[in-house]
Design an enzyme around this catalytic site. Structure first.
Site, PDB file in Angstrom:
ATOM      1  N   HIS A  18      64.699  67.533  75.478  1.00 51.59           N
ATOM      2  CA  HIS A  18      64.086  67.554  74.146  1.00 51.59           C
ATOM      3  C   HIS A  18      64.507  68.827  73.429  1.00 51.59           C
ATOM      4  CE1 HIS A  18      61.008  67.322  71.008  1.00 51.59           C
ATOM      5  NE2 HIS A  18      60.886  66.073  71.345  1.00 51.59           N
ATOM      6  N   ASP A  43      59.936  59.111  75.643  1.00 51.48           N
ATOM      7  CA  ASP A  43      60.634  57.820  75.794  1.00 51.48           C
ATOM      8  C   ASP A  43      60.853  57.409  77.236  1.00 51.48           C
ATOM      9  OD1 ASP A  43      62.370  58.971  72.977  1.00 51.48           O
ATOM     10  OD2 ASP A  43      61.024  57.246  73.009  1.00 51.48           O
TER      11      ASP A  43
HETATM   12  C1  SDX Z   1      62.639  61.850  70.621  1.00 54.31           C
HETATM   13  O1  SDX Z   1      62.575  65.958  67.884  1.00 54.31           O
HETATM   14  C2  SDX Z   1      61.554  65.201  68.256  1.00 54.31           C
HETATM   15  O2  SDX Z   1      60.405  65.575  68.172  1.00 54.31           O
HETATM   16  C3  SDX Z   1      61.927  63.805  68.718  1.00 54.31           C
HETATM   17  C4  SDX Z   1      60.798  62.979  69.340  1.00 54.31           C
HETATM   18  C5  SDX Z   1      59.754  62.589  68.317  1.00 54.31           C
HETATM   19  O3  SDX Z   1      58.627  62.299  68.730  1.00 54.31           O
HETATM   20  O4  SDX Z   1      60.114  62.465  67.121  1.00 54.31           O
HETATM   21  O5  SDX Z   1      60.176  63.724  70.389  1.00 54.31           O
HETATM   22  C6  SDX Z   1      61.328  61.679  69.923  1.00 54.31           C
HETATM   23  O6  SDX Z   1      63.656  61.693  70.007  1.00 54.31           O
HETATM   24  C7  SDX Z   1      62.653  62.299  72.068  1.00 54.31           C
HETATM   25  C8  SDX Z   1      64.093  62.531  72.608  1.00 54.31           C
HETATM   26  C9  SDX Z   1      64.680  61.165  72.991  1.00 54.31           C
HETATM   27  N1  SDX Z   1      66.121  61.307  73.370  1.00 54.31           N
HETATM   28  C10 SDX Z   1      66.537  61.138  74.619  1.00 54.31           C
HETATM   29  O7  SDX Z   1      65.785  60.997  75.590  1.00 54.31           O
HETATM   30  C11 SDX Z   1      68.055  61.116  74.756  1.00 54.31           C
HETATM   31  C12 SDX Z   1      68.472  62.024  75.925  1.00 54.31           C
HETATM   32  N2  SDX Z   1      68.175  63.431  75.565  1.00 54.31           N
HETATM   33  C13 SDX Z   1      69.219  64.156  74.917  1.00 54.31           C
HETATM   34  O8  SDX Z   1      70.261  63.520  74.298  1.00 54.31           O
HETATM   35  C14 SDX Z   1      68.813  65.528  74.408  1.00 54.31           C
HETATM   36  O9  SDX Z   1      68.005  66.106  75.343  1.00 54.31           O
HETATM   37  C15 SDX Z   1      68.153  65.591  73.046  1.00 54.31           C
HETATM   38  C16 SDX Z   1      68.976  64.927  72.010  1.00 54.31           C
HETATM   39  C17 SDX Z   1      66.797  64.979  73.087  1.00 54.31           C
HETATM   40  C18 SDX Z   1      68.007  67.064  72.692  1.00 54.31           C
HETATM   41  O10 SDX Z   1      69.271  67.555  72.553  1.00 54.31           O
HETATM   42  P1  SDX Z   1      69.521  69.101  72.110  1.00 54.31           P
HETATM   43  O11 SDX Z   1      68.268  69.797  71.825  1.00 54.31           O
HETATM   44  O12 SDX Z   1      70.571  69.109  71.066  1.00 54.31           O
HETATM   45  O13 SDX Z   1      70.019  69.706  73.428  1.00 54.31           O
HETATM   46  P2  SDX Z   1      71.519  69.726  73.855  1.00 54.31           P
HETATM   47  O14 SDX Z   1      72.127  68.384  73.606  1.00 54.31           O
HETATM   48  O15 SDX Z   1      72.165  70.926  73.254  1.00 54.31           O
HETATM   49  O16 SDX Z   1      71.372  69.898  75.446  1.00 54.31           O
HETATM   50  C19 SDX Z   1      71.243  71.191  76.005  1.00 54.31           C
HETATM   51  C20 SDX Z   1      71.960  71.078  77.338  1.00 54.31           C
HETATM   52  C21 SDX Z   1      73.354  70.480  77.209  1.00 54.31           C
HETATM   53  O17 SDX Z   1      74.146  71.017  78.242  1.00 54.31           O
HETATM   54  P3  SDX Z   1      75.151  72.280  77.878  1.00 54.31           P
HETATM   55  O18 SDX Z   1      76.083  71.776  76.774  1.00 54.31           O
HETATM   56  O19 SDX Z   1      74.255  73.398  77.410  1.00 54.31           O
HETATM   57  O20 SDX Z   1      75.883  72.537  79.161  1.00 54.31           O
HETATM   58  O21 SDX Z   1      71.231  70.153  78.185  1.00 54.31           O
HETATM   59  C22 SDX Z   1      72.053  69.020  78.462  1.00 54.31           C
HETATM   60  C23 SDX Z   1      73.183  69.011  77.464  1.00 54.31           C
HETATM   61  O22 SDX Z   1      74.344  68.413  78.017  1.00 54.31           O
HETATM   62  N3  SDX Z   1      71.201  67.841  78.317  1.00 54.31           N
HETATM   63  C24 SDX Z   1      71.190  66.816  79.145  1.00 54.31           C
HETATM   64  C25 SDX Z   1      70.217  65.944  78.633  1.00 54.31           C
HETATM   65  N4  SDX Z   1      69.686  66.454  77.532  1.00 54.31           N
HETATM   66  C26 SDX Z   1      70.298  67.633  77.331  1.00 54.31           C
HETATM   67  N5  SDX Z   1      71.893  66.544  80.261  1.00 54.31           N
HETATM   68  C27 SDX Z   1      71.623  65.366  80.871  1.00 54.31           C
HETATM   69  N6  SDX Z   1      70.696  64.472  80.454  1.00 54.31           N
HETATM   70  C28 SDX Z   1      69.975  64.731  79.335  1.00 54.31           C
HETATM   71  N7  SDX Z   1      69.057  63.860  78.922  1.00 54.31           N
END
Ligand code: SDX
Length: 427
Positions: free
Chosen positions: A304, A361
């Site tokens: 998140h 989710d």
């Molecule tokens: C919702 O914003 C809100 O409030 C949203 C929400 C709401 O109620 O409105 O809470 C609802 O959207 C919840 C999130 C649902 N999405 C997912 O579950 C999809 C999977 N999660 C990710 O794609 C990710 O965690 C996000 C999009 C939710 C957040 O992404 P960020 O904040 O941009 O973080 P990032 O992509 O920069 O990740 C940081 C690191 C990365 O690694 P590095 O590049 O630093 O090496 O963490 C890793 C990412 O690769 N990472 C994950 C991961 N999520 C982040 N690695 C594996 N699996 C994951 N799920």
């Protein structure tokens, strides 16, 4: 009031630091460009407060979520979705009289214009419900001209009530159309969530018996999805509203943004992922993929932007999943897989270091599937619930006398000025 000093090329400027009632202070940089000719640069807005708001507060490090000051755990346990909708819109919990008046108002806006029913017939039966929701909600402004004047407070209130009231009807019609069953009209004798269940799963041929366990679980799911500060779709609604677009168009924009798998589409993607994993023995394979930089796969329902601790909504949903499946006598191996995946991930250094926890989710789809919804309806249900938060945030923005059209700038890295070359002179 303290100031932040920003010094560029030896020229220092003072920028006021503002404190809220909770959470990080902000540096007011509204004069930065005029003073320095510089923009700030913050793609994804990780360090940017886009607005002032009194509706929802999140502490990502502590895993705290408050709606108008009330903890989400208490609202999920003791309140109802309709009461939370009133709280988000009006700022206070309603008295009994206020609650009953609000319920009466919403209940009597649940029908949609009869012409809207023919709108669905333009879609293929296998259209994704979110495509239908985007189209139908965007079309509402063509039917409700008398609540599109955004400068008239009374029209704004009616538009809010219409959107909260009609989203269940519109979502249920999207489902009915996809399964080739007739639409059911709302039944005003039922609760908000009970009415939605009947319109979705009821048929004209026989009475629909509402299971109170299912009604309570779904109402709790709606509460947990109602609002969440300035997330991507809420920011979309605010940006659309800042141009003066009518509330129906703004909510349609929010629905479109929510659809993405990185946002509200993650509930559908998470259950599909858990089903693909199938059995606990395959979990290490998927954990390895999630950690592999060269693999775009991510654990859906994990991580998140704000929560660097356990999403408090996921905690409530995780407990509710067990209760609902046990009560309904459903044994879904996907729940076991989800529990084992969570256990393994939360003890893995990669997830610990990156502070990746289950989010809202991760478990919601297991409950929705047990209730009988197809995965394609999961994000439509998220949109149904989030409409309340979106419209509360839109209202707050419309009542802010300082609000202006949102218009971010950019860091330009394209070509400098160059002259046109006629085609017969190009190489
Ligand atoms: C919702 O914003 C809100 O409030 C949203 C929400 C709401 O109620 O409105 O809470 C609802 O959207 C919840 C999130 C649902 N999405 C997912 O579950 C999809 C999977 N999660 C990710 O794609 C990710 O965690 C996000 C999009 C939710 C957040 O992404 P960020 O904040 O941009 O973080 P990032 O992509 O920069 O990740 C940081 C690191 C990365 O690694 P590095 O590049 O630093 O090496 O963490 C890793 C990412 O690769 N990472 C994950 C991961 N999520 C982040 N690695 C594996 N699996 C994951 N799920």
């Amino acid at each position: 009031m303290t100031n932040a000093t920003i010094s560029i090329d030896g020229k220092a400027g003072e920028y006021p630091v503002q404190s809220g009632s909770a959470g990080p202070d902000v540096v007011d940089i509204r004069k930065l460009y005029a003073n320095t000719g510089h923009f700030t640069f913050d793609p994804g807005f990780t360090s940017t407060a886009s607005c002032e708001s009194k509706i929802t507060y999140i502490d990502g490090d502590q895993g705290i979520l408050l709606h108008r000051g009330y903890p989400i755990e208490q609202l999920a346990e003791q309140s109802s979705f309709l009461e939370v909708a009133y709280l988000l819109l009006n700022g206070e919990l309603p008295s009994k009289t206020e609650h009953d008046e609000f319920k009466y108002l919403i209940t009597r806006h649940t029908m949609v214009h009869e012409q809207l029913a023919t709108f669905y017939r333009g879609f293929r039966r296998d259209a994704h419900p979110m495509a239908v929701m985007c189209g139908v909600v965007g079309a509402l402004s063509a039917f409700y001209h008398d609540s599109t004047d955004i400068h008239d407070p009374q029209q704004r209130v009616i538009a809010c009530h219409r959107l909260i009231a009609k989203m269940p009807t519109i979502a249920a019609m999207a489902y009915k159309y996809s399964v080739g069953q007739p639409f059911l009209y709302p039944d005003n004798s039922l609760s908000y969530t009970g009415n939605f269940l009947r319109m979705t799963f009821g048929v004209p041929a026989e009475p629909y018996i509402i299971n109170p366990v299912v009604e309570d679980a779904l109402d709790k799911i709606f509460i947990l999805h109602a609002d969440h500060e300035q997330n991507a779709s809420t920011s979309t609604v605010r940006l659309a509203g800042s141009s003066g677009a009518n509330p129906f168009a703004c909510i349609a924009a929010g629905i479109a943004c929510l659809w993405g798998p990185a946002h509200g589409g993650a509930n559908e993607a998470a259950l599909n992922m858990l089903r693909e994993i199938g059995r606990p023995e395959r979990i290490p394979e998927f954990i390895a993929r999630a950690k592999n930089k060269d693999d775009p796969f991510r654990l859906m329902g994990f991580g998140h932007r704000v929560y660097k601790n356990y999403d408090p909504r996921a905690k409530v949903l995780g407990a509710a999943a067990t209760k609902v499946l046990d009560t309904l006598g459903i044994s879904d191996p996907v729940l076991d897989t989800a529990r084992e995946l969570e256990r393994i991930a939360l003890s893995d250094d990669y997830f610990i270091e990156k502070k990746l926890y289950p989010n809202v989710d991760f478990y919601s789809g297991i409950i929705l599937s047990a209730i009988g919804f197809p995965t394609s309806m999961f994000t439509a249900l998220f949109a149904l619930a989030r409409t309340t938060g979106w419209i509360a945030q839109w209202t707050e923005m419309m009542e802010d006398n300082d609000q202006r059209i949102g218009r971010p700038r950019q860091l330009y890295t394209g070509y400098p000025r160059r002259d046109y070359v006629p085609i017969d002179q190009r190489s």
